[in-house]
Design a protein around this motif. Structure first.
Motif, PDB file in Angstrom:
ATOM      1  N   SER A 240     -10.501  -8.730  -3.016  1.00 60.47           N
ATOM      2  CA  SER A 240      -9.656  -9.734  -3.662  1.00 60.47           C
ATOM      3  C   SER A 240      -8.864  -9.180  -4.833  1.00 60.47           C
ATOM      4  O   SER A 240      -7.712  -9.563  -5.039  1.00 60.47           O
ATOM      5  N   PHE A 241      -9.466  -8.303  -5.629  1.00 62.07           N
ATOM      6  CA  PHE A 241      -8.858  -7.940  -6.896  1.00 62.07           C
ATOM      7  C   PHE A 241      -8.627  -6.443  -7.099  1.00 62.07           C
ATOM      8  O   PHE A 241      -7.862  -6.072  -7.994  1.00 62.07           O
ATOM      9  N   THR A 242      -9.275  -5.566  -6.353  1.00 63.51           N
ATOM     10  CA  THR A 242      -9.094  -4.125  -6.549  1.00 63.51           C
ATOM     11  C   THR A 242      -7.850  -3.669  -5.800  1.00 63.51           C
ATOM     12  O   THR A 242      -7.760  -3.826  -4.582  1.00 63.51           O
ATOM     13  N   THR A 243      -6.891  -3.077  -6.512  1.00 58.79           N
ATOM     14  CA  THR A 243      -5.615  -2.716  -5.903  1.00 58.79           C
ATOM     15  C   THR A 243      -5.507  -1.240  -5.543  1.00 58.79           C
ATOM     16  O   THR A 243      -4.936  -0.890  -4.515  1.00 58.79           O
ATOM     17  N   HIS A 244      -6.031  -0.351  -6.388  1.00 57.20           N
ATOM     18  CA  HIS A 244      -5.959   1.075  -6.062  1.00 57.20           C
ATOM     19  C   HIS A 244      -6.899   1.865  -6.968  1.00 57.20           C
ATOM     20  O   HIS A 244      -7.317   1.376  -8.024  1.00 57.20           O
ATOM     21  N   ILE A 245      -7.203   3.084  -6.530  1.00 58.65           N
ATOM     22  CA  ILE A 245      -8.040   4.000  -7.297  1.00 58.65           C
ATOM     23  C   ILE A 245      -7.139   4.840  -8.187  1.00 58.65           C
ATOM     24  O   ILE A 245      -6.161   5.435  -7.725  1.00 58.65           O
ATOM     25  N   THR A 246      -7.448   4.892  -9.459  1.00 58.16           N
ATOM     26  CA  THR A 246      -6.611   5.553 -10.444  1.00 58.16           C
ATOM     27  C   THR A 246      -6.456   7.042 -10.143  1.00 58.16           C
ATOM     28  O   THR A 246      -7.440   7.729  -9.853  1.00 58.16           O
ATOM     29  N   GLY A 247      -5.206   7.514 -10.209  1.00 55.99           N
ATOM     30  CA  GLY A 247      -4.939   8.931 -10.064  1.00 55.99           C
ATOM     31  C   GLY A 247      -5.007   9.462  -8.650  1.00 55.99           C
ATOM     32  O   GLY A 247      -4.937  10.675  -8.434  1.00 55.99           O
ATOM     33  N   MET A 248      -5.100   8.590  -7.679  1.00 52.30           N
ATOM     34  CA  MET A 248      -5.208   9.009  -6.280  1.00 52.30           C
ATOM     35  C   MET A 248      -3.944   8.603  -5.534  1.00 52.30           C
ATOM     36  O   MET A 248      -3.364   7.540  -5.807  1.00 52.30           O
ATOM     37  N   ASP A 249      -3.508   9.468  -4.612  1.00 48.69           N
ATOM     38  CA  ASP A 249      -2.389   9.123  -3.751  1.00 48.69           C
ATOM     39  C   ASP A 249      -2.623   7.761  -3.119  1.00 48.69           C
ATOM     40  O   ASP A 249      -3.741   7.441  -2.711  1.00 48.69           O
ATOM     41  N   ARG A 250      -1.551   6.940  -3.039  1.00 49.81           N
ATOM     42  CA  ARG A 250      -1.743   5.552  -2.617  1.00 49.81           C
ATOM     43  C   ARG A 250      -2.318   5.451  -1.206  1.00 49.81           C
ATOM     44  O   ARG A 250      -3.208   4.630  -0.960  1.00 49.81           O
ATOM     45  N   ASP A 251      -1.839   6.271  -0.271  1.00 54.33           N
ATOM     46  CA  ASP A 251      -2.381   6.212   1.087  1.00 54.33           C
ATOM     47  C   ASP A 251      -3.858   6.588   1.105  1.00 54.33           C
ATOM     48  O   ASP A 251      -4.669   5.944   1.782  1.00 54.33           O
ATOM     49  N   GLU A 252      -4.213   7.631   0.374  1.00 50.61           N
ATOM     50  CA  GLU A 252      -5.617   8.038   0.316  1.00 50.61           C
ATOM     51  C   GLU A 252      -6.462   6.962  -0.352  1.00 50.61           C
ATOM     52  O   GLU A 252      -7.583   6.656   0.096  1.00 50.61           O
ATOM     53  N   SER A 253      -5.930   6.361  -1.419  1.00 53.19           N
ATOM     54  CA  SER A 253      -6.643   5.282  -2.098  1.00 53.19           C
ATOM     55  C   SER A 253      -6.882   4.107  -1.155  1.00 53.19           C
ATOM     56  O   SER A 253      -7.984   3.542  -1.109  1.00 53.19           O
ATOM     57  N   ASP A 254      -5.851   3.737  -0.400  1.00 54.22           N
ATOM     58  CA  ASP A 254      -5.992   2.612   0.526  1.00 54.22           C
ATOM     59  C   ASP A 254      -7.061   2.896   1.575  1.00 54.22           C
ATOM     60  O   ASP A 254      -7.874   2.021   1.902  1.00 54.22           O
ATOM     61  N   ARG A 255      -7.068   4.109   2.122  1.00 55.08           N
ATOM     62  CA  ARG A 255      -8.072   4.456   3.140  1.00 55.08           C
ATOM     63  C   ARG A 255      -9.473   4.409   2.556  1.00 55.08           C
ATOM     64  O   ARG A 255     -10.405   3.869   3.174  1.00 55.08           O
ATOM     65  N   LEU A 256      -9.641   4.949   1.352  1.00 55.79           N
ATOM     66  CA  LEU A 256     -10.968   4.975   0.742  1.00 55.79           C
ATOM     67  C   LEU A 256     -11.424   3.568   0.369  1.00 55.79           C
ATOM     68  O   LEU A 256     -12.590   3.204   0.588  1.00 55.79           O
TER      69      LEU A 256
END
Length: 314
Positions: A240-256
Motif C-alpha cells: 500500500s505505501f512502500t514505493t521504492h528502495i532507496t538508492g536502487m535502480d527503479r526496475d531492480e527495486s520493483d522486482r525486489l
C-alpha cells in the motif's frame, strides 16, 4: 558358450526445474513464534487459545469493559508480543471503552484521511450496498507513511455480514525468517520510501489527497525493522505505501519489492479470523500486516478502529 548381456539403457536426462524467482519455496517453513532466548511463562489471569502456529490467539476470561489492573495489562502486553494479534469474543464495547483499552498502550493517533466515528481518533468503516470502494483486499501495515507508524490498533466489529468479511494477519518476522539468504543479504541495512498517495489513490481523487501532501511527505524506513521490545527482525515494507528502495535502480527495486510483498501471502505465516458482532482484535502493527476480505457482496459490515501512536522504526 559366451553369454553377453545388454548394457543398461542410459537414464533419461532430467529437464531443468524452475527455481522460484519470488523467494517462495515449497517444503517446510521456519515457523518460529518467539525470539531466541525468550522466556515463555504461563498466563495466570486468562486462557490463551492459539489460532495459528506463529500468530493469532483468542484470549478467554477477560472483560475489556472494565479497567485493566497493572498485572492484567502486563500479561496482555506479553501475549501481544508473543502472538502479535489477540482476539476477544463478544465484548460489545462502547467507543469510549474501546479507546480506554487502547490507551493502556499509549496515546491515540488520528488519521484525517479516514472517516471518523464518535471522536477524531475513532476511525469508522461502514460498508453497505452502494458504498464506494473501501480499504479492503490489500495487504498492508497501517500508516507506514508516518515518521512514527502506529504501535498497534484495536478493531471492533459492530455489524457483520451473514457470511464472509473475515480479516487476515501475517507474521512479518516469519516472513523475514523464510527469505533466501541471498535476499536477506541484499535488504539488511537497506531503506525504502513510504508514501500515503499510492495507498489512498484507489479510494480518493487528487482533490482529496493534494491538501495532505505537505502534512504527510514521503518518509524512509528500514526494509528490515528490529522490534523495539522483542528484538525480532521483521520485513517492514508493504504494497500500500512502500514505493521504492532507496538508492536502487527503479526496475531492480520493483522486482525486489514484489518478492518481499509476496511473503505476506504465504498461508503458513497467517491467521484468519471470522467475526461475530462485538468481537475485538488487538494487533501489533510493528510486527504484522493485515488484509480485510471483501467477499460479502451487498451486505453491511461496520467496524470501528482506534490506533496507538508508535515510535520511529529502527
Amino acid at each position: 558358450m559366451t553369454v553377453t548381456t545388454a548394457a543398461p539403457a542410459p537414464a533419461p536426462a532430467l529437464r531443468a526445474a524452475r527455481i522460484p524467482a519470488d523467494g517462495i519455496y515449497e517444503g517446510p517453513r521456519v515457523l518460529r513464534r518467539l525470539p531466541e532466548g525468550w522466556e515463555e511463562r504461563p498466563y495466570d489471569l486468562f486462557d490463551v487459545a492459539p489460532l495459528a502456529r506463529t500468530i493469532g490467539a483468542e484470549i478467554r476470561g477477560v472483560d475489556l469493559s472494565r479497567p485493566l489492573t497493572p498485572a492484567l495489562r502486563e500479561e496482555l502486553d506479553r501475549a501481544l508480543l508473543e502472538w502479535k494479534v489477540l482476539f476477544f469474543r463478544g465484548q460489545h464495547l462502547t467507543s469510549e471503552r474501546q479507546r480506554a483499552f487502547a490507551r493502556n498502550w499509549g496515546e491515540l493517533e488520528t488519521n484525517p484521511l479516514l472517516a471518523t466515528g464518535t471522536s477524531a481518533d475513532v476511525a469508522r468503516f461502514d460498508k453497505a450496498e452502494g458504498a464506494p470502494v473501501t480499504f479492503e483486499n490489500v495487504w498492508h501495515t497501517d500508516v507506514t507513511f508516518r515518521e512514527r507508524p502506529a504501535l498497534g490498533a484495536v478493531l471492533q466489529l459492530r455489524e457483520v455480514p451473514p457470511s464472509g468479511g473475515d480479516t487476515m494477519w501475517a507474521d512479518m518476522a516469519a516472513a523475514y525468517d523464510n527469505l533466501p539468504e541471498e535476499v536477506k543479504e541484499r535488504i539488511d541495512g537497506a531503506r525504502a520510501v513510504h508514501d500515503f498517495i499510492p495507498g489512498f489513490a484507489r479510494f480518493y481523487g487528487p482533490e482529496r489527497l493534494a491538501p495532505f501532501q505537505e502534512r504527510f511527505p514521503p518518509v524512509e524506513h528500514p526494509v528490515v525493522r528490529t522490534h523495539p521490545v522483542t528484538g525480532r527482525r521483521m520485513l517492514f515494507v508493504n504494497a500500500s505505501f512502500t514505493t521504492h528502495i532507496t538508492g536502487m535502480d527503479r526496475d531492480e527495486s520493483d522486482r525486489l519489492l514484489r518478492l518481499l510483498f509476496q511473503q505476506a501471502h504465504v498461508p503458513e505465516f497467517q491467521v484468519r479470523f471470522g467475526w461475530q458482532p462485538g468481537d475485538v482484535a488487538f494487533w501489533d502493527n510493528r510486527a504484522t500486516q493485515h488484509y480485510a476480505v471483501n467477499d460479502y457482496g451487498s451486505h453491511r459490515r461496520v467496524a470501528e478502529r482506534v490506533a496507538i501512536a508508535g515510535d520511529r522504526p529502527r
